[in-house]
Scaffold this motif. Structure first.
Motif, mmCIF file in Angstrom:
data_model
loop_
_atom_site.group_PDB
_atom_site.id
_atom_site.type_symbol
_atom_site.label_atom_id
_atom_site.label_comp_id
_atom_site.label_asym_id
_atom_site.label_seq_id
_atom_site.Cartn_x
_atom_site.Cartn_y
_atom_site.Cartn_z
ATOM 1 N N VAL A 115 0.834 -1.200 0.000
ATOM 2 C CA VAL A 115 0.000 0.000 0.000
ATOM 3 C C VAL A 115 0.870 1.251 0.000
ATOM 4 O O VAL A 115 0.610 2.208 -0.737
ATOM 5 C CB VAL A 115 -0.959 -0.008 1.215
ATOM 6 N N ASN A 116 1.929 1.248 0.806
ATOM 7 C CA ASN A 116 2.810 2.409 0.852
ATOM 8 C C ASN A 116 3.574 2.586 -0.459
ATOM 9 O O ASN A 116 3.831 3.715 -0.884
ATOM 10 C CB ASN A 116 3.775 2.306 2.037
ATOM 11 N N THR A 117 3.941 1.500 -1.098
ATOM 12 C CA THR A 117 4.642 1.586 -2.376
ATOM 13 C C THR A 117 3.738 2.175 -3.453
ATOM 14 O O THR A 117 4.158 3.043 -4.219
ATOM 15 C CB THR A 117 5.146 0.192 -2.806
ATOM 16 N N VAL A 118 2.488 1.713 -3.481
ATOM 17 C CA VAL A 118 1.545 2.252 -4.458
ATOM 18 C C VAL A 118 1.316 3.740 -4.203
ATOM 19 O O VAL A 118 1.300 4.551 -5.132
ATOM 20 C CB VAL A 118 0.216 1.473 -4.417
ATOM 21 N N HIS A 119 1.157 4.117 -2.941
ATOM 22 C CA HIS A 119 0.942 5.535 -2.625
ATOM 23 C C HIS A 119 2.169 6.358 -2.995
ATOM 24 O O HIS A 119 2.038 7.444 -3.553
ATOM 25 C CB HIS A 119 0.617 5.704 -1.145
ATOM 26 N N ALA A 120 3.357 5.848 -2.689
ATOM 27 C CA ALA A 120 4.581 6.577 -3.032
ATOM 28 C C ALA A 120 4.751 6.649 -4.547
ATOM 29 O O ALA A 120 5.292 7.623 -5.070
ATOM 30 C CB ALA A 120 5.797 5.909 -2.400
ATOM 31 N N GLY A 121 4.277 5.641 -5.258
ATOM 32 C CA GLY A 121 4.402 5.612 -6.707
ATOM 33 C C GLY A 121 3.636 6.720 -7.399
ATOM 34 O O GLY A 121 3.947 7.084 -8.527
ATOM 35 N N ARG A 122 2.642 7.272 -6.711
ATOM 36 C CA ARG A 122 1.903 8.387 -7.289
ATOM 37 C C ARG A 122 2.801 9.585 -7.516
ATOM 38 O O ARG A 122 2.499 10.443 -8.336
ATOM 39 C CB ARG A 122 0.759 8.796 -6.359
ATOM 40 N N TRP A 123 3.898 9.684 -6.785
ATOM 41 C CA TRP A 123 4.756 10.871 -6.853
ATOM 42 C C TRP A 123 6.024 10.619 -7.651
ATOM 43 O O TRP A 123 6.844 11.510 -7.784
ATOM 44 C CB TRP A 123 5.112 11.340 -5.438
ATOM 45 N N TRP A 124 6.207 9.404 -8.167
ATOM 46 C CA TRP A 124 7.391 9.140 -8.976
ATOM 47 C C TRP A 124 7.254 9.873 -10.297
ATOM 48 O O TRP A 124 6.215 9.850 -10.946
ATOM 49 C CB TRP A 124 7.556 7.654 -9.219
ATOM 50 N N PRO A 125 8.314 10.513 -10.774
ATOM 51 C CA PRO A 125 8.209 11.314 -12.002
ATOM 52 C C PRO A 125 7.857 10.494 -13.235
ATOM 53 O O PRO A 125 7.167 10.971 -14.115
ATOM 54 C CB PRO A 125 9.587 11.951 -12.150
ATOM 55 N N TRP A 126 8.311 9.259 -13.323
ATOM 56 C CA TRP A 126 8.071 8.474 -14.528
ATOM 57 C C TRP A 126 6.662 7.880 -14.562
ATOM 58 O O TRP A 126 6.272 7.309 -15.568
ATOM 59 C CB TRP A 126 9.107 7.369 -14.685
ATOM 60 N N THR A 127 5.865 8.004 -13.485
ATOM 61 C CA THR A 127 4.505 7.475 -13.509
ATOM 62 C C THR A 127 3.474 8.538 -13.841
ATOM 63 O O THR A 127 2.308 8.229 -13.970
ATOM 64 C CB THR A 127 4.139 6.848 -12.167
ATOM 65 N N ARG A 128 3.890 9.775 -13.965
ATOM 66 C CA ARG A 128 2.941 10.843 -14.262
ATOM 67 C C ARG A 128 2.508 10.764 -15.720
ATOM 68 O O ARG A 128 3.333 10.612 -16.619
ATOM 69 C CB ARG A 128 3.560 12.208 -13.971
ATOM 70 N N ARG A 129 1.225 10.893 -15.914
ATOM 71 C CA ARG A 129 0.692 10.835 -17.272
ATOM 72 C C ARG A 129 0.835 12.191 -17.943
ATOM 73 O O ARG A 129 0.637 13.225 -17.332
ATOM 74 C CB ARG A 129 -0.779 10.454 -17.243
#
Length: 139
Positions: A115-129
């Motif tokens: 859950v924390n990884t998924v939440h942190a993944g929202r802020w990774w630059p390469w995951t932004r659409r």
């Protein structure tokens, strides 16, 4: 911070000692009481940090200068999510151990980390659409 850590350790020791004296029927009340003390300690720490950061920002505004380093605008949300996850991890770990032993503990912590990884993944630059312009759509 070290003084409060030793106080918290004393509280935990007192809670464990009281559990031995009172028996298992009072275990949930003792655990809840200890968790409330931990939560109060965390709330106090977060409040102090927020007040300090606000005071620093007010000083920067008053001086009319920029801060030496840019602050992350999403830090508060991420930090709050992490704190809540850690607070909830304690009872979830206990439930996992009671229900399924060490396997339950492992599954519980894999879920917490996930859950924390998924939440942190929202802020990774390469995951932004990247937004697409509306002109690409045909009518």
């Amino acid at each position: 911070m070290e003084a409060s850590d030793s106080e918290l350790k004393k509280e935990l020791d007192a809670t464990l000692h009281a559990r031995r004296d009172l028996g298992e029927e009072y275990e949930s009340a003792l655990v809840e009481s200890f968790l409330e003390k931990v939560e109060q300690r965390l709330d106090g720490t977060v409040d102090r940090r927020v007040r300090r950061q606000l005071a620093e920002q007010q000083m920067v505004v008053a001086r009319g200068t920029r801060p030496p380093q840019a602050t992350d605008p999403n830090f508060g949300e991420r930090f709050g999510f992490a704190i809540i996850s850690m607070i909830l991890a304690i009872p979830l770990s206990a439930i996992g151990v009671v229900q399924a032993g060490i396997e339950g503990l492992v599954v519980t912590w894999l879920g917490i980390v996930g859950v924390n990884t998924v939440h942190a993944g929202r802020w990774w630059p390469w995951t932004r659409r990247k937004s697409t312009p509306d002109s690409d759509w045909e009518e």
